[in-house]
Design a protein around this motif. Structure first.
Motif, PDB file in Angstrom:
ATOM      1  N   ALA A  41       1.000  -1.100   0.081  1.00  0.00           N
ATOM      2  CA  ALA A  41      -0.328  -0.129  -0.051  1.00  0.00           C
ATOM      3  C   ALA A  41       0.581   1.204   0.069  1.00  0.00           C
ATOM      4  N   VAL A  42       2.170   0.974   0.607  1.00  0.00           N
ATOM      5  CA  VAL A  42       2.786   2.556   0.465  1.00  0.00           C
ATOM      6  C   VAL A  42       3.330   2.277  -0.167  1.00  0.00           C
ATOM      7  N   ARG A  43       3.639   1.555  -1.218  1.00  0.00           N
ATOM      8  CA  ARG A  43       4.533   2.158  -2.851  1.00  0.00           C
ATOM      9  C   ARG A  43       3.183   2.188  -3.568  1.00  0.00           C
ATOM     10  N   ARG A  44       2.038   2.089  -3.383  1.00  0.00           N
ATOM     11  CA  ARG A  44       1.015   2.034  -4.717  1.00  0.00           C
ATOM     12  C   ARG A  44       0.356   4.168  -4.652  1.00  0.00           C
ATOM     13  N   ASP A 188      -7.877   1.683  -8.490  1.00  0.00           N
ATOM     14  CA  ASP A 188      -7.108   0.733  -9.735  1.00  0.00           C
ATOM     15  C   ASP A 188      -7.105   2.517 -10.343  1.00  0.00           C
ATOM     16  N   ILE A 189      -6.065   3.142 -10.193  1.00  0.00           N
ATOM     17  CA  ILE A 189      -5.608   4.575 -10.834  1.00  0.00           C
ATOM     18  C   ILE A 189      -5.469   4.035 -12.311  1.00  0.00           C
ATOM     19  N   ARG A 190      -5.440   3.321 -12.758  1.00  0.00           N
ATOM     20  CA  ARG A 190      -4.801   3.494 -14.162  1.00  0.00           C
ATOM     21  C   ARG A 190      -6.265   3.493 -15.176  1.00  0.00           C
ATOM     22  N   HIS A 191      -7.151   3.291 -14.516  1.00  0.00           N
ATOM     23  CA  HIS A 191      -9.233   3.340 -14.750  1.00  0.00           C
ATOM     24  C   HIS A 191      -9.612   4.297 -14.418  1.00  0.00           C
ATOM     25  N   GLY A 192      -9.268   4.781 -13.633  1.00  0.00           N
ATOM     26  CA  GLY A 192      -9.653   6.576 -13.765  1.00  0.00           C
ATOM     27  C   GLY A 192      -9.490   7.103 -14.397  1.00  0.00           C
ATOM     28  N   HIS A 193     -10.116   8.384 -14.142  1.00  0.00           N
ATOM     29  CA  HIS A 193     -10.259   9.077 -15.496  1.00  0.00           C
ATOM     30  C   HIS A 193      -9.692   9.683 -15.859  1.00  0.00           C
ATOM     31  N   LEU A 194      -8.792  10.652 -14.713  1.00  0.00           N
ATOM     32  CA  LEU A 194      -7.271  11.341 -14.774  1.00  0.00           C
ATOM     33  C   LEU A 194      -6.080  10.858 -15.673  1.00  0.00           C
ATOM     34  N   VAL A 195      -5.878   9.536 -15.189  1.00  0.00           N
ATOM     35  CA  VAL A 195      -4.768   8.928 -16.096  1.00  0.00           C
ATOM     36  C   VAL A 195      -5.212   7.717 -17.332  1.00  0.00           C
ATOM     37  N   THR A 248      -2.342  -1.864 -11.066  1.00  0.00           N
ATOM     38  CA  THR A 248      -3.735  -2.353 -11.773  1.00  0.00           C
ATOM     39  C   THR A 248      -3.719  -4.130 -11.767  1.00  0.00           C
ATOM     40  N   GLN A 249      -1.781  -4.334 -11.445  1.00  0.00           N
ATOM     41  CA  GLN A 249      -2.159  -5.483 -11.135  1.00  0.00           C
ATOM     42  C   GLN A 249      -2.525  -6.431  -9.664  1.00  0.00           C
ATOM     43  N   ARG A 250      -1.995  -4.872  -8.707  1.00  0.00           N
ATOM     44  CA  ARG A 250      -3.321  -4.977  -7.815  1.00  0.00           C
ATOM     45  C   ARG A 250      -4.769  -5.198  -7.344  1.00  0.00           C
ATOM     46  N   ALA A 251      -5.230  -4.251  -8.819  1.00  0.00           N
ATOM     47  CA  ALA A 251      -6.589  -3.578  -7.850  1.00  0.00           C
ATOM     48  C   ALA A 251      -7.143  -5.242  -8.579  1.00  0.00           C
ATOM     49  N   GLU A 252      -6.622  -5.904  -9.547  1.00  0.00           N
ATOM     50  CA  GLU A 252      -7.460  -7.472  -9.757  1.00  0.00           C
ATOM     51  C   GLU A 252      -6.995  -8.331  -8.945  1.00  0.00           C
ATOM     52  N   TYR A 253      -6.173  -8.682  -8.215  1.00  0.00           N
ATOM     53  CA  TYR A 253      -6.782  -9.350  -6.776  1.00  0.00           C
ATOM     54  C   TYR A 253      -7.493  -8.927  -6.272  1.00  0.00           C
ATOM     55  N   LEU A 254      -7.192  -7.275  -5.715  1.00  0.00           N
ATOM     56  CA  LEU A 254      -8.634  -7.268  -4.520  1.00  0.00           C
ATOM     57  C   LEU A 254     -10.285  -6.889  -4.948  1.00  0.00           C
ATOM     58  N   ALA A 255     -10.258  -6.839  -6.598  1.00  0.00           N
ATOM     59  CA  ALA A 255     -11.418  -7.278  -6.926  1.00  0.00           C
ATOM     60  C   ALA A 255     -12.155  -8.946  -6.453  1.00  0.00           C
ATOM     61  N   ARG A 329       2.586 -21.176 -18.107  1.00  0.00           N
ATOM     62  CA  ARG A 329       4.136 -20.985 -18.792  1.00  0.00           C
ATOM     63  C   ARG A 329       4.506 -20.228 -19.569  1.00  0.00           C
ATOM     64  N   ARG A 330       3.201 -19.627 -19.939  1.00  0.00           N
ATOM     65  CA  ARG A 330       2.383 -18.250 -20.857  1.00  0.00           C
ATOM     66  C   ARG A 330       3.258 -17.443 -19.620  1.00  0.00           C
ATOM     67  N   GLY A 331       2.491 -17.371 -17.917  1.00  0.00           N
ATOM     68  CA  GLY A 331       2.842 -15.873 -17.233  1.00  0.00           C
ATOM     69  C   GLY A 331       2.137 -14.837 -18.297  1.00  0.00           C
ATOM     70  N   HIS A 332       3.126 -14.058 -18.276  1.00  0.00           N
ATOM     71  CA  HIS A 332       2.199 -12.161 -18.553  1.00  0.00           C
ATOM     72  C   HIS A 332       2.618 -12.510 -20.141  1.00  0.00           C
ATOM     73  N   SER A 333       2.808 -13.342 -20.813  1.00  0.00           N
ATOM     74  CA  SER A 333       3.116 -13.446 -22.286  1.00  0.00           C
ATOM     75  C   SER A 333       1.796 -13.101 -23.271  1.00  0.00           C
ATOM     76  N   VAL A 334       0.697 -13.077 -22.927  1.00  0.00           N
ATOM     77  CA  VAL A 334      -0.724 -12.325 -23.233  1.00  0.00           C
ATOM     78  C   VAL A 334      -1.383 -11.264 -23.015  1.00  0.00           C
ATOM     79  N   ASP A 335      -0.809 -10.828 -21.544  1.00  0.00           N
ATOM     80  CA  ASP A 335      -2.044  -9.606 -21.518  1.00  0.00           C
ATOM     81  C   ASP A 335      -0.675  -9.178 -20.175  1.00  0.00           C
ATOM     82  N   SER A 336      -0.221  -7.720 -20.272  1.00  0.00           N
ATOM     83  CA  SER A 336       0.496  -6.968 -19.679  1.00  0.00           C
ATOM     84  C   SER A 336      -0.309  -6.369 -18.330  1.00  0.00           C
ATOM     85  N   THR A 337      -1.850  -6.059 -18.372  1.00  0.00           N
ATOM     86  CA  THR A 337      -2.437  -5.140 -17.666  1.00  0.00           C
ATOM     87  C   THR A 337      -2.853  -6.457 -16.414  1.00  0.00           C
TER      88      THR A 337
END
Length: 390
Positions: A41-44, A188-195, A248-255, A329-337
């Motif tokens: 949370a501090v880093r976020r 999830d700041i990336r989905h906020g209007h400003l950012v 953004t990734q943390r927001a997915e886990y929280l959701a 196996r693929r990890g984040h190779s498909v979606d970076s968000t």
């Protein structure tokens, strides 16, 4: 295990994003499994401040472009080059302007008066996860769901993909609602209007200045002239993605955690498994649409969603396990968000056990289905008639 052809080689920016997603995602998954929420949370908070500052700079540039265009227009009468420059700058500012969002004109839109059972379910889920419901629900033919805002007053909009809704059971649908509504309050700041609008503006600039492949001599000169601005925009875009990626990734886990609170952890895990077979469901819909387009018969719109649900239920457990291993196996190779589904599922399996806070009995399920009936029938007809998935 993974016979499918690899994804098309991504561009430079996307390769960098996926590499960062892999690094951050692995660390974040380890922290969440260890419940290291305080440090995260501090880093976020620090990353959010940097993201807001960058977004304000991006929007300030748009304002400056508009102001320069207005100045050239006001002082350019009798000077053709000034008028041309004014029109160009004003056009660019208009393209880069923040968008407020609006309701779609070509999709079924449900309001509270027309769908009281559905909105009551959404409101109950929202209350459990600590937010409020939505003002409108849009139905579409995507195997997805999302939330956003629209209009000057920031009204809330939930978009439900009918195919995804139909392949889920009652409690998995509650989990889906919990996940989507959780995005309204999880930072999830990336989905906020400003950012979010700043990212859109930067992407638009990058598109305008993109390097021409196999250029003519004149195009090669343009590529050279735009190299500096293109690299600057790419750098800022990459930096903004970097500072918002973890949030953004943390927001997915929280959701996902909100989904488990509302529907129970087992239901949220089953939702993750359903997301694994969306590609198979896409193929089933494509075959239905192609059958109607090619043969002119054989695809009955009235039973489309039921046939899709039967298809998904026929997927054996071994295929789910294979897809989970492919994801690992693929990890984040498909979606970076989004974090990979197998990591999200892993975190959910460690969620504290408990009963579902929201339960859907057969009576309630039937009431919601009746309200969705006209929209789902319309979308089935449109999908088979237009062949949208062909």
């Amino acid at each position: 295990m993974d016979p499918a052809a690899p994804d098309e080689e991504p561009g430079f920016l996307e390769r960098r994003r996926r590499g960062a997603a892999q690094r951050y995602g692995s660390r974040l998954h380890a922290e969440l499994m260890a419940r290291g929420e305080r440090a995260t949370a501090v880093r976020r908070r620090g990353a959010s401040a940097v993201a807001v500052a960058l977004a304000l700079v991006v929007h300030a540039v748009t304002v400056v472009v508009a102001a320069c265009g207005i100045w050239l227009l006001a002082t350019g009468w009798g000077h053709a080059w000034r008028l041309v420059g004014a029109l160009f700058l004003l056009g660019a500012a208009w393209t880069l302007r923040p968008r407020l969002g609006r309701l779609p004109d070509d999709a079924p839109v449900l309001r509270r008066a027309a769908a009281p059972a559905l909105f009551a379910l959404v409101d109950e889920v929202a209350a459990v996860i600590g937010t409020r419901g939505v003002d409108a629900v849009v139905l579409d033919v995507e195997l997805n769901a999302s939330v956003t805002t629209y209009g000057l007053r920031g009204r809330r909009l939930l978009t439900l993909g009918v195919p995804l809704w139909e392949i889920l059971g009652p409690q998995e649908r509650v989990a889906l609602l919990g996940h989507e509504l959780g995005h309204f309050g999880n930072g999830d700041i990336r989905h906020g209007h400003l950012v979010g609008q700043a990212l859109r503006s930067l992407t638009t600039w990058y598109y305008f200045l993109a390097r021409t492949q196999n250029p003519t001599p004149m195009e090669a000169l343009v590529n050279l002239v735009t190299l500096g601005p293109r690299l600057l925009i790419a750098g800022v875009l990459h930096l903004l993605h970097q500072v918002t990626l973890r949030a953004t990734q943390r927001a997915e886990y929280l959701a996902d955690a909100k989904a488990a609170d509302a529907a129970s952890a087992p239901a949220a895990v089953r939702l993750m498994d359903a997301l694994l077979v969306t590609e198979s469901a896409e193929g089933a819909l494509r075959r239905e649409a192609n059958s109607r387009q090619v043969k002119g018969r054989g695809a009955d719109a009235d039973g489309l969603w039921e046939r899709l649900a039967v298809h998904v239920r026929s997927v054996p457990e071994g295929e789910y396990e294979r897809l989970r291993r492919v994801g690992a196996r693929r990890g984040h190779s498909v979606d970076s968000t989004h974090p990979p589904t197998h990591l999200r599922r892993d975190v959910l399996t460690g969620h504290p056990p408990g009963d579902a806070a929201v339960r859907v009995d057969p009576v309630r399920e039937a009431a919601v289905a009746a309200e969705l009936g006209p929209g789902r029938a319309r979308l089935a007809r449109e999908l088979l008639r237009d062949g949208r998935r062909g």
